[in-house]
Motif scaffolding. Structure first.
Motif, PDB file in Angstrom:
ATOM      1  N   UNK A  64       0.900  -1.113   0.072  1.00 29.30           N
ATOM      2  CA  UNK A  64      -0.004   0.055   0.023  1.00 29.30           C
ATOM      3  C   UNK A  64       1.121   1.249  -0.014  1.00 29.30           C
ATOM      4  N   UNK A  65       1.989   1.069   0.259  1.00 28.78           N
ATOM      5  CA  UNK A  65       3.097   2.162   0.277  1.00 28.78           C
ATOM      6  C   UNK A  65       3.533   2.654  -0.991  1.00 28.78           C
ATOM      7  N   UNK A  66       3.194   1.744  -1.875  1.00 23.35           N
ATOM      8  CA  UNK A  66       3.779   1.959  -3.434  1.00 23.35           C
ATOM      9  C   UNK A  66       3.105   3.158  -4.137  1.00 23.35           C
ATOM     10  N   UNK A  67       3.826   3.743  -5.043  1.00 22.50           N
ATOM     11  CA  UNK A  67       3.448   4.974  -5.727  1.00 22.50           C
ATOM     12  C   UNK A  67       2.064   4.611  -6.302  1.00 22.50           C
ATOM     13  N   UNK A  68       1.049   5.664  -6.266  1.00 18.47           N
ATOM     14  CA  UNK A  68      -0.053   5.505  -6.960  1.00 18.47           C
ATOM     15  C   UNK A  68      -0.182   6.024  -8.350  1.00 18.47           C
ATOM     16  N   UNK A  69       1.082   6.380  -9.010  1.00 16.45           N
ATOM     17  CA  UNK A  69       1.159   6.897 -10.255  1.00 16.45           C
ATOM     18  C   UNK A  69       0.777   5.876 -11.438  1.00 16.45           C
ATOM     19  N   UNK A  70      -0.134   6.197 -12.331  1.00 13.73           N
ATOM     20  CA  UNK A  70      -0.361   5.572 -13.374  1.00 13.73           C
ATOM     21  C   UNK A  70       0.929   5.409 -14.383  1.00 13.73           C
ATOM     22  N   UNK A  71       0.727   4.389 -15.435  1.00 12.45           N
ATOM     23  CA  UNK A  71       1.928   4.323 -16.177  1.00 12.45           C
ATOM     24  C   UNK A  71       2.336   5.713 -17.015  1.00 12.45           C
ATOM     25  N   UNK A  72       1.223   6.533 -17.339  1.00 12.88           N
ATOM     26  CA  UNK A  72       1.691   7.638 -18.192  1.00 12.88           C
ATOM     27  C   UNK A  72       2.057   8.518 -17.569  1.00 12.88           C
ATOM     28  N   UNK A  73       1.472   8.809 -16.147  1.00 18.82           N
ATOM     29  CA  UNK A  73       2.055   9.897 -15.331  1.00 18.82           C
ATOM     30  C   UNK A  73       3.642   9.416 -14.852  1.00 18.82           C
ATOM     31  N   UNK A  74       3.827   8.169 -14.380  1.00 18.44           N
ATOM     32  CA  UNK A  74       5.132   7.566 -14.428  1.00 18.44           C
ATOM     33  C   UNK A  74       5.923   8.067 -15.280  1.00 18.44           C
ATOM     34  N   UNK A  75       5.743   7.892 -16.637  1.00 21.00           N
ATOM     35  CA  UNK A  75       6.601   7.895 -17.495  1.00 21.00           C
ATOM     36  C   UNK A  75       7.230   9.476 -17.685  1.00 21.00           C
ATOM     37  N   UNK A  76       5.806  10.326 -17.789  1.00 14.62           N
ATOM     38  CA  UNK A  76       6.038  11.818 -17.827  1.00 14.62           C
ATOM     39  C   UNK A  76       6.897  12.283 -16.689  1.00 14.62           C
ATOM     40  N   UNK A  77       6.655  12.017 -15.396  1.00 20.41           N
ATOM     41  CA  UNK A  77       7.382  12.639 -14.368  1.00 20.41           C
ATOM     42  C   UNK A  77       8.907  12.135 -14.371  1.00 20.41           C
ATOM     43  N   UNK A  78       9.015  10.817 -14.649  1.00 11.86           N
ATOM     44  CA  UNK A  78      10.384  10.198 -14.648  1.00 11.86           C
ATOM     45  C   UNK A  78      11.079  10.891 -15.821  1.00 11.86           C
ATOM     46  N   UNK A  79      10.596  11.387 -16.934  1.00 13.64           N
ATOM     47  CA  UNK A  79      11.366  12.044 -17.911  1.00 13.64           C
ATOM     48  C   UNK A  79      11.488  13.600 -17.261  1.00 13.64           C
ATOM     49  N   UNK A  80      10.579  14.288 -16.604  1.00 16.07           N
ATOM     50  CA  UNK A  80      10.740  15.538 -16.066  1.00 16.07           C
ATOM     51  C   UNK A  80      12.098  15.469 -14.944  1.00 16.07           C
ATOM     52  N   UNK A  81      12.213  14.506 -14.336  1.00 17.22           N
ATOM     53  CA  UNK A  81      12.922  14.361 -13.335  1.00 17.22           C
ATOM     54  C   UNK A  81      14.624  14.225 -14.092  1.00 17.22           C
ATOM     55  N   UNK A 448      12.008   7.465 -10.535  1.00 20.20           N
ATOM     56  CA  UNK A 448      12.076   9.084 -10.187  1.00 20.20           C
ATOM     57  C   UNK A 448      13.039   9.401  -9.116  1.00 20.20           C
ATOM     58  N   UNK A 449      12.839   8.471  -8.048  1.00 21.49           N
ATOM     59  CA  UNK A 449      13.720   9.145  -6.715  1.00 21.49           C
ATOM     60  C   UNK A 449      15.118   8.849  -7.326  1.00 21.49           C
ATOM     61  N   UNK A 450      15.509   7.697  -8.066  1.00 22.66           N
ATOM     62  CA  UNK A 450      16.870   7.772  -8.351  1.00 22.66           C
ATOM     63  C   UNK A 450      17.510   8.982  -9.125  1.00 22.66           C
TER      64      UNK A 450
END
Length: 633
Positions: A64-81, A448-450
């Motif tokens: 339950x502690x895992x990120x709630x990000x969906x695949x699209x948001x995950x890809x978007x924010x990872x790229x921004x990071x 993202x965190x990395x």
């Protein structure tokens, strides 16, 4: 703002489209519960099954502690990071990733020329409010009551007003992670009064900043009564250039920080070059746990000021106060310290360069505490000392402190610490408040965190990402977490801060091996009530073992301080209602068998009446904390 090249944007959109197609195609068959295999949770499940070798199923609590990000948001924010551009989309990032971020308050240029009363209100920017007002009063009552993460800004409030009164009553009570900023508040005002009563009572993590408060004011008094009472932790309050160049302005701090837990205040350049300042600190920091207060250049260059510290930090546990260059270059300064620093457990008070370069000052210390040092203070004939408390033997001090706190000091919550002998079927005991007081957050995915910095040396980058201004609450929160993570481990401790779920698995398995299980108390039922122990089981047969315990740290994303301490026993127990005998919870408790390296002033010894290495100490695992042990079949 970072602008993507058209070709790059087209490729990114194509990737997102393909991702959506794949998710739709694979979502119902290739992942548990029909969830997309591209989500952080699905990725965590795969990592769990790869790294943990046990017959037990994955922990639903841990997942339950895992990120709630969906695949699209995950890809978007990872790229921004990866492009160092997350700050451009911070509100969306915080909301989508379930992070703890302060809202960006928009500036306000409104002016108000009539009396106002604000009740049941929160998250507001009061800029230029009451400026140039003649008379009248504004009232803030039940403001930010019980709010989570209230952020309020009072900038240039009441500046150049005449005879204008402000009242803050029951302001932000029972709130979590409070952030208030008073910049150039009441500057240049004549007459009038400001009152803070019942301000930030019973809050968690208060951070209040008064910058250039009442500067150049004439005869405008401020009163802080029952301020941050029963508050918990947090940076506390900062008063910078408070009352600077003021004339005849009385300030009173009464019942300030009473019974608070680890709350600090900084007074920098307070009353600098003021004329006839009159400041009273009465019952300040009384009955608190480890209060920390710093007075730097307080009253520097002031004329005929009168400062009174009465019953200051009395009956507190430990605590540290520092007075640097206090009343330096002042004229006819009078200061009285009565019943100062009379902590039942020795604290530390430092007076450095006190009254240096001053003329005609009178300073009296009456009944002041142990461990007070005076270095390089001027005009020793003008300083009087009376009734200096003598230290008692260490063993006696521990016993006296333990008895005193256990009976009288409410900050040691009943049931927070207990002996192992209490963990037997049929025993009744108080349960502390095990509710999670932290803001609700999730882990960030490794992708993202990395890409984000995590070091005090990179604080400027982190401040930019999370929109943390200089000397802000968020800056202090981030720094506190990083400094704790970078602190050297205690003797016998193995520690690591983990900012992703995968990092926690890696640390737990590196200490315990791959046959591990994670445990926590099921819920918060029974908190602050008496409970009865039902059936109980010692993990690994009740043998002495080792575990990895993980406790939350306050940070924008979910962050745990994990550490392994040798020589513990871990228990699981059904918790019953003592009247109906019905099961209300299933608790996890850990007993530390070797306490020899713990501080003599640790709350456990004050509550249980002993000292380091003499007893074992047990405590429950609180909501959203967890402990890892070797798994049992």
């Amino acid at each position: 703002m970072h602008i993507l090249h058209p070709i790059t944007l087209l490729l990114s959109l194509s990737f997102v489209w393909l991702l959506n197609v794949n998710c739709a195609a694979l979502g119902s068959s290739d992942s548990p519960n029909g969830e997309s295999p591209f989500t952080p949770k699905a990725s965590l499940i795969r990592y769990w099954n790869k790294e943990i070798h046990t017959v037990l199923p994955e922990s639903a609590f841990f997942l339950s502690k895992a990120s709630p990000l969906g695949p699209v948001d995950l890809a978007t924010f990872a790229k921004l990071a990866s492009q160092n551009a997350l700050s451009t989309q911070l509100p969306a990032f915080c909301s989508s990733a379930k992070l703890f971020c302060f809202p960006d308050l928009s500036p306000s240029l409104e002016k108000h020329d009539h009396d106002s009363h604000f009740a049941i209100y929160n998250n507001k920017n009061f800029s230029n409010y009451g400026t140039d007002r003649a008379g009248g009063a504004d009232s803030f009552k039940n403001y930010s009551d019980g709010d989570n993460i209230p952020v309020d800004s009072f900038r240039r409030y009441g500046r150049d007003a005449a005879g204008h009164d402000e009242s803050f009553s029951s302001y932000a009570p029972d709130s979590n992670v409070v952030d208030q900023s008073f910049n150039t508040y009441g500057a240049g005002a004549t007459g009038g009064a400001g009152e803070f009563k019942g301000y930030n009572v019973e809050v968690n993590n208060p951070n209040v900043r008064f910058v250039s408060y009442s500067d150049n004011a004439n005869g405008k008094g401020q009163k802080f009564s029952t301020y941050t009472e029963n508050a918990n932790a947090g940076p506390g309050q900062a008063f910078t250039s408070y009352g600077k160049n003021g004339n005849g302005a009385p300030n009173e701090f009464s019942g300030y920080g009473t019974s608070s837990n680890v709350v600090g205040s900084d007074f920098t350049n307070y009353g600098e070059t003021a004329n006839g300042a009159n400041d009273t600190f009465k019952s300040y920091g009384v009955d608190g746990n480890v209060p920390q207060n710093n007075f730097i250049n307080y009253g520097d260059g002031g004329n005929a000021g009168v400062d009174s510290f009465a019953a200051y930090r009395e009956k507190s546990n430990v605590g540290d106060d520092s007075f640097q260059s206090y009343a330096k270059n002042s004229n006819a300064e009078k200061a009285n310290f009565a019943n100062y620093g009379k902590s039942f457990n020795e604290g530390t008070d430092k007076f450095s360069g006190y009254g240096k370069g001053a003329l005609g000052q009178q300073i009296g210390f009456k009944i002041y505490g142990v461990n007070t040092t005076f270095k390089d203070y001027a005009n020793k004939k003008a300083v009087t000392f009376a009734s200096y408390s003598k230290a008692s033997p260490a063993d006696a001090a521990v016993k006296v402190a333990s008895d005193s706190v256990a009976k009288n000091n409410k900050w040691i919550e009943p049931g927070k610490f207990f002996r192992e002998s209490m963990l037997k079927k049929g025993s009744s005991m108080p349960m502390p408040d095990i509710r999670d007081k932290m803001p609700k957050r999730s882990f960030l995915p490794r992708s993202i965190i990395s890409k984000l910095p995590f070091s005090t040396s990179k604080i400027d980058q982190l401040k930019e990402i999370f929109h943390a201004s200089d000397n802000s609450s968020m800056e202090r929160i981030i720094l506190d977490a990083l400094e704790e993570c970078e602190r050297a481990p205690s003797p016998g401790e193995t520690k690591r801060c983990v900012s992703s779920a995968e990092d926690m698995i890696d640390f737990a398995t590196s200490v315990l091996g791959r046959n591990v299980a994670v445990r926590t108390t099921d819920n918060v039922n029974g908190s602050k009530k008496n409970i009865m122990i039902g059936s109980i089981k010692g993990i690994n047969g009740g043998k002495v073992t080792k575990s990895v315990s993980c406790h939350q740290s306050l940070y924008p994303s979910l962050l745990y301080y994990c550490h392994s301490v040798p020589k513990v026993r871990v228990y699981e127990a059904d918790l019953l209602d003592p009247n109906s005998k019905a099961k209300i919870n299933h608790g996890v408790a850990i007993c530390h068998l070797d306490t020899s390296s713990w501080s003599p002033t640790h709350g456990a010894f004050l509550a249980l009446g002993s000292g380091p290495g003499r007893i074992e100490v047990c405590h429950w695992i609180f909501e959203n904390d967890m402990t890892w042990t070797i798994a049992e079949a």
